[in-house]
Write a protein that holds these residues in place. Structure first.
Motif, mmCIF file in Angstrom:
data_model
loop_
_atom_site.group_PDB
_atom_site.id
_atom_site.type_symbol
_atom_site.label_atom_id
_atom_site.label_comp_id
_atom_site.label_asym_id
_atom_site.label_seq_id
_atom_site.Cartn_x
_atom_site.Cartn_y
_atom_site.Cartn_z
ATOM 1 N N THR A 14 57.424 22.292 68.051
ATOM 2 C CA THR A 14 56.272 21.560 68.592
ATOM 3 C C THR A 14 54.995 22.012 67.898
ATOM 4 O O THR A 14 54.833 23.196 67.604
ATOM 5 N N ALA A 15 54.107 21.054 67.664
ATOM 6 C CA ALA A 15 52.809 21.362 67.048
ATOM 7 C C ALA A 15 51.673 21.114 68.040
ATOM 8 O O ALA A 15 50.515 21.129 67.656
ATOM 9 N N SER A 16 52.023 20.893 69.305
ATOM 10 C CA SER A 16 51.030 20.450 70.289
ATOM 11 C C SER A 16 50.385 21.608 71.039
ATOM 12 O O SER A 16 51.017 22.240 71.888
ATOM 13 N N MET A 17 49.124 21.888 70.759
ATOM 14 C CA MET A 17 48.454 22.975 71.486
ATOM 15 C C MET A 17 48.241 22.634 72.964
ATOM 16 O O MET A 17 48.387 23.526 73.815
ATOM 17 N N PRO A 18 47.960 21.365 73.322
ATOM 18 C CA PRO A 18 47.880 21.094 74.770
ATOM 19 C C PRO A 18 49.177 21.458 75.499
ATOM 20 O O PRO A 18 49.148 21.945 76.640
ATOM 21 N N PHE A 19 50.316 21.251 74.852
ATOM 22 C CA PHE A 19 51.595 21.630 75.476
ATOM 23 C C PHE A 19 51.689 23.154 75.618
ATOM 24 O O PHE A 19 52.136 23.676 76.650
ATOM 25 N N ILE A 20 51.251 23.889 74.598
ATOM 26 C CA ILE A 20 51.264 25.362 74.659
ATOM 27 C C ILE A 20 50.359 25.838 75.804
ATOM 28 O O ILE A 20 50.690 26.774 76.534
ATOM 29 N N ILE A 21 49.216 25.189 75.944
ATOM 30 C CA ILE A 21 48.278 25.552 77.016
ATOM 31 C C ILE A 21 48.935 25.321 78.379
ATOM 32 O O ILE A 21 48.833 26.147 79.292
ATOM 33 N N ALA A 22 49.663 24.213 78.496
ATOM 34 C CA ALA A 22 50.358 23.918 79.757
ATOM 35 C C ALA A 22 51.426 24.973 80.035
ATOM 36 O O ALA A 22 51.543 25.473 81.163
ATOM 37 N N LEU A 23 52.207 25.347 79.019
ATOM 38 C CA LEU A 23 53.240 26.378 79.217
ATOM 39 C C LEU A 23 52.608 27.714 79.584
ATOM 40 O O LEU A 23 53.110 28.448 80.448
ATOM 41 N N ALA A 24 51.507 28.046 78.926
ATOM 42 C CA ALA A 24 50.825 29.325 79.217
ATOM 43 C C ALA A 24 50.363 29.337 80.667
ATOM 44 O O ALA A 24 50.432 30.371 81.341
ATOM 45 N N ALA A 25 49.916 28.187 81.141
ATOM 46 C CA ALA A 25 49.456 28.103 82.530
ATOM 47 C C ALA A 25 50.644 28.201 83.491
ATOM 48 O O ALA A 25 50.642 29.015 84.419
ATOM 49 N N LEU A 26 51.665 27.404 83.244
ATOM 50 C CA LEU A 26 52.760 27.288 84.220
ATOM 51 C C LEU A 26 53.667 28.505 84.235
ATOM 52 O O LEU A 26 54.179 28.885 85.283
ATOM 53 N N TYR A 27 53.926 29.084 83.058
ATOM 54 C CA TYR A 27 54.921 30.159 82.987
ATOM 55 C C TYR A 27 54.337 31.534 82.702
ATOM 56 O O TYR A 27 55.024 32.534 82.830
ATOM 57 N N MET A 28 53.089 31.591 82.245
ATOM 58 C CA MET A 28 52.485 32.896 81.963
ATOM 59 C C MET A 28 51.272 33.135 82.865
ATOM 60 O O MET A 28 50.550 34.094 82.690
ATOM 61 N N ARG A 29 51.056 32.203 83.787
ATOM 62 C CA ARG A 29 49.979 32.319 84.778
ATOM 63 C C ARG A 29 48.620 32.556 84.127
ATOM 64 O O ARG A 29 47.788 33.310 84.641
ATOM 65 N N MET A 30 48.392 31.915 83.010
ATOM 66 C CA MET A 30 47.048 31.952 82.420
ATOM 67 C C MET A 30 46.288 30.740 82.959
ATOM 68 O O MET A 30 46.812 29.619 82.948
ATOM 69 N N LEU A 31 45.061 30.959 83.430
ATOM 70 C CA LEU A 31 44.266 29.827 83.883
ATOM 71 C C LEU A 31 43.952 28.941 82.685
ATOM 72 O O LEU A 31 43.887 29.433 81.537
ATOM 73 N N PRO A 32 43.748 27.642 82.911
ATOM 74 C CA PRO A 32 43.402 26.777 81.779
ATOM 75 C C PRO A 32 42.255 27.351 80.937
ATOM 76 O O PRO A 32 42.310 27.298 79.710
ATOM 77 N N ALA A 33 41.247 27.939 81.593
ATOM 78 C CA ALA A 33 40.111 28.495 80.829
ATOM 79 C C ALA A 33 40.579 29.624 79.914
ATOM 80 O O ALA A 33 40.194 29.704 78.742
ATOM 81 N N GLU A 34 41.440 30.505 80.441
ATOM 82 C CA GLU A 34 41.936 31.626 79.618
ATOM 83 C C GLU A 34 42.755 31.100 78.440
ATOM 84 O O GLU A 34 42.662 31.614 77.316
ATOM 85 N N ALA A 35 43.552 30.080 78.719
ATOM 86 C CA ALA A 35 44.397 29.523 77.657
ATOM 87 C C ALA A 35 43.551 28.859 76.571
ATOM 88 O O ALA A 35 43.889 28.906 75.386
ATOM 89 N N ILE A 36 42.443 28.265 76.977
ATOM 90 C CA ILE A 36 41.563 27.635 75.983
ATOM 91 C C ILE A 36 40.872 28.713 75.136
ATOM 92 O O ILE A 36 40.807 28.604 73.905
ATOM 93 N N ALA A 37 40.409 29.773 75.762
ATOM 94 C CA ALA A 37 39.810 30.865 74.967
ATOM 95 C C ALA A 37 40.851 31.453 74.013
ATOM 96 O O ALA A 37 40.548 31.786 72.857
ATOM 97 N N ALA A 38 42.102 31.549 74.484
ATOM 98 C CA ALA A 38 43.167 32.151 73.663
ATOM 99 C C ALA A 38 43.589 31.254 72.497
ATOM 100 O O ALA A 38 44.186 31.737 71.534
ATOM 101 N N SER A 39 43.279 29.972 72.582
ATOM 102 C CA SER A 39 43.684 29.050 71.502
ATOM 103 C C SER A 39 42.497 28.593 70.659
ATOM 104 O O SER A 39 42.638 27.695 69.820
ATOM 105 N N THR A 40 41.321 29.183 70.923
ATOM 106 C CA THR A 40 40.145 28.831 70.105
ATOM 107 C C THR A 40 39.531 30.119 69.535
ATOM 108 O O THR A 40 39.958 30.584 68.496
ATOM 109 N N ILE A 41 38.580 30.711 70.273
ATOM 110 C CA ILE A 41 37.848 31.853 69.707
ATOM 111 C C ILE A 41 38.752 33.060 69.469
ATOM 112 O O ILE A 41 38.639 33.740 68.435
ATOM 113 N N ASN A 42 39.690 33.329 70.395
ATOM 114 C CA ASN A 42 40.546 34.507 70.196
ATOM 115 C C ASN A 42 41.503 34.302 69.029
ATOM 116 O O ASN A 42 41.798 35.237 68.274
ATOM 117 N N ALA A 43 41.987 33.073 68.885
ATOM 118 C CA ALA A 43 42.878 32.785 67.757
ATOM 119 C C ALA A 43 42.100 32.883 66.451
ATOM 120 O O ALA A 43 42.595 33.418 65.447
#
Ligand code: NIG
Ligand code: FE
Length: 421
Positions: A340-369
């Motif tokens: 998969t190349a879909s970052m929105p899907f990764i964000i959803a998985l991070a939220a559902l299975y790694m309990r990252m809030l959407p905001a945390e997942a967005i920071a982790a896929s933008t500035i932190n990356a």
């Protein structure tokens, strides 16, 4: 004349329902900082010469705007920095649909690999593909990243594992970069597995990597990073240490695949070597996390490679965040464990299975990356002076990115201020 050229390169994005700038220090964010997305409502962004010039209300910006400024209407939608995908295996021949069916029938990823399928089968297809064929496939897949709102990727070699074929993959990445606006950061992953022809002579393969590939790649600036896969069917901690030392001496920074299937000291080696990132980390313990923290190594978490292998051992993002690590989430796009190349899907998985809030997942896929690729001064947030890499998402609340699962949305994607899709 100069003024006209400048005016032609000016644009303003208006009607941003939510503009998430991720403004802040040019470094990875930790702890509560991961929730600070720099959210502006009903705002606008002015872009000059490919870079963000100002963010504010339209009224505030209006005095800055040249007469013939191009107006981009965000239609009250969410505007975000382009996603930065810090772990991909973009270039490969063929696919692994056969493995996929075998896994559905009950065989494990490791069993398939031990029987000659898995990475070894992609090796065969990648070696026999011409540079043009690999380029065409990579172009096709690179479009998927852009369509999902990803504007920068890291991309690894690792499906050639001969001197010629590894260089062929890295040349494909170089050519792709010349042809496409997607920003590409190349990584040498010659230490992906020991290829079948070296099975009885691992030392000779290590010599090939250390004495030939690493110096050649460094001399021709074909990669910025060197990665090693430390695991049962790949490289031991000691082998990885030798390879990484050599890479460091040749000016490459380090990333590592560690603790994906079992815990064996890979994360501690990443800390010992001062690697920039330790990726996967499904099997780490508290000691490993403490070692990564002490050494400033960023964890790159790859939930789609857990999901797509029908596994349940997701990395413990909460423990890492609590320990003060600066998490990154990435696709691990590859034909075997994460197609998969879909970052929105990764964000959803991070939220559902790694309990990252959407905001945390967005920071982790933008500035932190971006920080994990040493690019936080250029991309990953929308602030004056930074590249105007941004996406107008087809939603009105940024949390929809995690909530509306696998949505076939059509974001508008801009790189250097220019629309690319
Ligand atoms: O990151 N772990 C090793 N490499 C890839 C899988 C590659 C493959 O199966 O082709 C990964 O998951
Ligand atoms: Fe990977």
């Amino acid at each position: 004349m100069g003024a006209i050229v400048e005016a032609e390169q000016a644009s303003v994005v208006v009607n941003c329902g939510q503009l998430l700038t991720l403004a802040g220090p040019s470094r990875a964010r930790v702890g509560p900082e991961l929730l600070e997305l720099g959210l502006h409502r009903d705002s606008a962004m002015y872009i000059e010469n490919s870079r963000v010039a100002a963010v504010g209300t339209y009224k505030e910006l209006s005095t800055l705007l040249p007469k013939n400024v191009q107006v981009i209407d965000a239609c009250r939608r969410v505007v975000l920095p382009g996603f930065v995908d810090a772990h991909t295996h973009l270039v490969f021949g063929g696919n692994r649909i056969g493995d996929f069916e075998q896994r559905i029938a009950g065989r494990t990823y490791q069993e398939i690999a031990a029987a000659g399928g898995g990475i070894a089968s992609t090796l065969e297809n990648t070696r026999k593909a011409s540079e043009e064929e690999l380029l065409a496939a990579a172009q096709h897949h690179a479009q998927w990243f852009l369509r999902g709102g990803t504007t920068t990727i890291e991309a690894k070699s690792g499906y050639g594992l001969t001197e010629d074929s590894e260089l062929k993959i890295l040349r494909v990445l170089q050519r792709l970069q010349q042809q496409m606006p997607l920003r590409i950061v190349p990584t040498l992953l010659a230490a992906h597995i020991v290829p079948p022809e070296f099975r009885d002579n691992r030392a000779a393969y290590l010599t090939l990597i250390m004495e030939h590939l690493i110096p050649a790649v460094s001399k021709h600036s074909l990669a910025r990073y060197c990665d090693v896969f430390c695991d049962d069917h790949a490289f031991t901690v000691n082998e990885a240490r030798h390879i990484l030392q050599k890479a460091k001496q040749n000016g490459l920074d380090l990333r590592m695949h560690v603790e994906q299937f079992r815990s064996d000291g890979g994360a501690k080696l990443a800390a010992e070597m001062g690697a920039t990132t330790a990726d996967h980390l499904e099997c780490v313990d508290a000691d490993d996390i403490a070692a990564l923290k002490a050494a400033g190594v960023q964890p790159v978490l790859l939930p789609a490679s857990v999901f797509a292998l029908s596994r349940t051992e997701y990395p413990n993002a909460r423990a890492m965040i609590e320990a003060g690590l600066a998490p990154v989430i990435a696709s691990d796009f590859n034909p075997g464990s994460s197609p998969t190349a879909s970052m929105p899907f990764i964000i959803a998985l991070a939220a559902l299975y790694m309990r990252m809030l959407p905001a945390e997942a967005i920071a982790a896929s933008t500035i932190n990356a971006a920080a994990s690729l040493n690019l936080a001064h250029e991309v990953g947030s929308l602030e004056p002076g930074k590249r105007a890499d941004f996406v107008i998402h087809e939603c009105e609340d940024y949390r929809e990115l995690a909530y509306f699962l696998a949505t076939p949305a059509r974001p508008r994607v801009f790189i250097d201020g220019r629309e690319v899709n």
